[in-house]
Design a protein around this motif. Structure first.
Motif, PDB file in Angstrom:
ATOM      1  N   GLU A 113       0.835  -1.207   0.000  1.00 54.89           N
ATOM      2  CA  GLU A 113       0.000   0.000   0.000  1.00 54.89           C
ATOM      3  C   GLU A 113       0.872   1.259   0.000  1.00 54.89           C
ATOM      4  O   GLU A 113       0.556   2.237  -0.684  1.00 54.89           O
ATOM      5  CB  GLU A 113      -0.945  -0.001   1.210  1.00 54.89           C
ATOM      6  CG  GLU A 113      -1.829   1.217   1.311  1.00 54.89           C
ATOM      7  CD  GLU A 113      -2.755   1.428   0.116  1.00 54.89           C
ATOM      8  OE1 GLU A 113      -3.216   2.574  -0.059  1.00 54.89           O
ATOM      9  OE2 GLU A 113      -3.028   0.486  -0.648  1.00 54.89           O
TER      10      GLU A 113
ATOM     11  N   VAL B 207      -2.406   0.437 -12.032  1.00 52.51           N
ATOM     12  CA  VAL B 207      -2.411   0.847 -10.622  1.00 52.51           C
ATOM     13  C   VAL B 207      -2.567   2.360 -10.540  1.00 52.51           C
ATOM     14  O   VAL B 207      -3.358   2.878  -9.746  1.00 52.51           O
ATOM     15  CB  VAL B 207      -1.136   0.358  -9.896  1.00 52.51           C
ATOM     16  CG1 VAL B 207      -1.027   0.975  -8.509  1.00 52.51           C
ATOM     17  CG2 VAL B 207      -1.105  -1.158  -9.823  1.00 52.51           C
ATOM     18  N   CYS B 208      -1.825   3.094 -11.366  1.00 49.92           N
ATOM     19  CA  CYS B 208      -1.943   4.561 -11.386  1.00 49.92           C
ATOM     20  C   CYS B 208      -3.350   4.987 -11.786  1.00 49.92           C
ATOM     21  O   CYS B 208      -3.923   5.914 -11.190  1.00 49.92           O
ATOM     22  CB  CYS B 208      -0.917   5.161 -12.344  1.00 49.92           C
ATOM     23  SG  CYS B 208       0.767   5.170 -11.715  1.00 49.92           S
TER      24      CYS B 208
ATOM     25  N   ARG C  72       2.053   1.654  -3.456  1.00 49.90           N
ATOM     26  CA  ARG C  72       0.948   2.084  -4.317  1.00 49.90           C
ATOM     27  C   ARG C  72       0.726   3.584  -4.172  1.00 49.90           C
ATOM     28  O   ARG C  72       0.559   4.299  -5.167  1.00 49.90           O
ATOM     29  CB  ARG C  72      -0.325   1.314  -3.965  1.00 49.90           C
ATOM     30  CG  ARG C  72      -1.475   1.541  -4.936  1.00 49.90           C
ATOM     31  CD  ARG C  72      -2.711   0.754  -4.532  1.00 49.90           C
ATOM     32  NE  ARG C  72      -3.387   1.348  -3.410  1.00 49.90           N
ATOM     33  CZ  ARG C  72      -4.230   2.387  -3.497  1.00 49.90           C
ATOM     34  NH1 ARG C  72      -4.494   2.929  -4.663  1.00 49.90           N
ATOM     35  NH2 ARG C  72      -4.799   2.866  -2.428  1.00 49.90           N
ATOM     36  N   GLN C  73       0.742   4.072  -2.945  1.00 48.72           N
ATOM     37  CA  GLN C  73       0.543   5.495  -2.700  1.00 48.72           C
ATOM     38  C   GLN C  73       1.692   6.330  -3.274  1.00 48.72           C
ATOM     39  O   GLN C  73       1.481   7.467  -3.700  1.00 48.72           O
ATOM     40  CB  GLN C  73       0.401   5.767  -1.199  1.00 48.72           C
ATOM     41  CG  GLN C  73      -0.847   5.200  -0.575  1.00 48.72           C
ATOM     42  CD  GLN C  73      -2.109   5.860  -1.078  1.00 48.72           C
ATOM     43  OE1 GLN C  73      -2.129   7.060  -1.339  1.00 48.72           O
ATOM     44  NE2 GLN C  73      -3.168   5.082  -1.226  1.00 48.72           N
TER      45      GLN C  73
ATOM     46  N   GLN D 191      -6.126   3.413 -11.350  1.00 46.06           N
ATOM     47  CA  GLN D 191      -7.058   3.129 -10.261  1.00 46.06           C
ATOM     48  C   GLN D 191      -7.018   4.227  -9.204  1.00 46.06           C
ATOM     49  O   GLN D 191      -7.989   4.460  -8.514  1.00 46.06           O
ATOM     50  CB  GLN D 191      -6.733   1.798  -9.612  1.00 46.06           C
ATOM     51  CG  GLN D 191      -7.026   0.610 -10.474  1.00 46.06           C
ATOM     52  CD  GLN D 191      -6.480  -0.681  -9.897  1.00 46.06           C
ATOM     53  OE1 GLN D 191      -5.799  -0.682  -8.868  1.00 46.06           O
ATOM     54  NE2 GLN D 191      -6.744  -1.788 -10.581  1.00 46.06           N
ATOM     55  N   MET D 192      -5.878   4.899  -9.095  1.00 42.90           N
ATOM     56  CA  MET D 192      -5.718   5.935  -8.071  1.00 42.90           C
ATOM     57  C   MET D 192      -6.198   7.304  -8.564  1.00 42.90           C
ATOM     58  O   MET D 192      -6.433   8.199  -7.753  1.00 42.90           O
ATOM     59  CB  MET D 192      -4.252   6.030  -7.657  1.00 42.90           C
ATOM     60  CG  MET D 192      -3.769   4.768  -6.996  1.00 42.90           C
ATOM     61  SD  MET D 192      -2.063   4.886  -6.543  1.00 42.90           S
ATOM     62  CE  MET D 192      -2.106   6.247  -5.410  1.00 42.90           C
TER      63      MET D 192
END
Length: 81
Positions: A21, A72-73, A24-25, A75-76
């Motif tokens: 996480e 992933v980017c 991911r952040q 999704q954020m």
């Protein structure tokens, strides 16, 4: 004894999830460093972790975002609703 083993596995899984996480952040900032040709600003351990997660890959001596990393980017990113 089984509960000690299960506890260790649970703690490792929780630590792995927390590390994932955190990565991911941090991924958008990492991508920004790559776009600005500042890969030296990215921690070596984070680079290794991103490569293991298949979010970044080595290509021609440089790092680039993989399709998984792009997802992933995405999704954020705030939705355009």
């Amino acid at each position: 004894m089984a509960s000690n083993s299960q506890t260790r596995v649970s703690l490792k899984a929780a630590a792995d999830a927390a590390a994932r996480e955190r990565l991911r952040q941090a991924l958008p900032a990492t991508v920004g460093h790559l776009q600005q040709h500042q890969a030296d600003q990215i921690d070596d351990n984070d680079i290794d972790a991103y490569v293991r997660l298949n979010w970044l890959e080595w290509h021609g001596g440089g790092l680039r975002l993989t399709i998984t990393g792009r997802n992933v980017c995405a999704q954020m990113a705030p939705s355009a609703a």
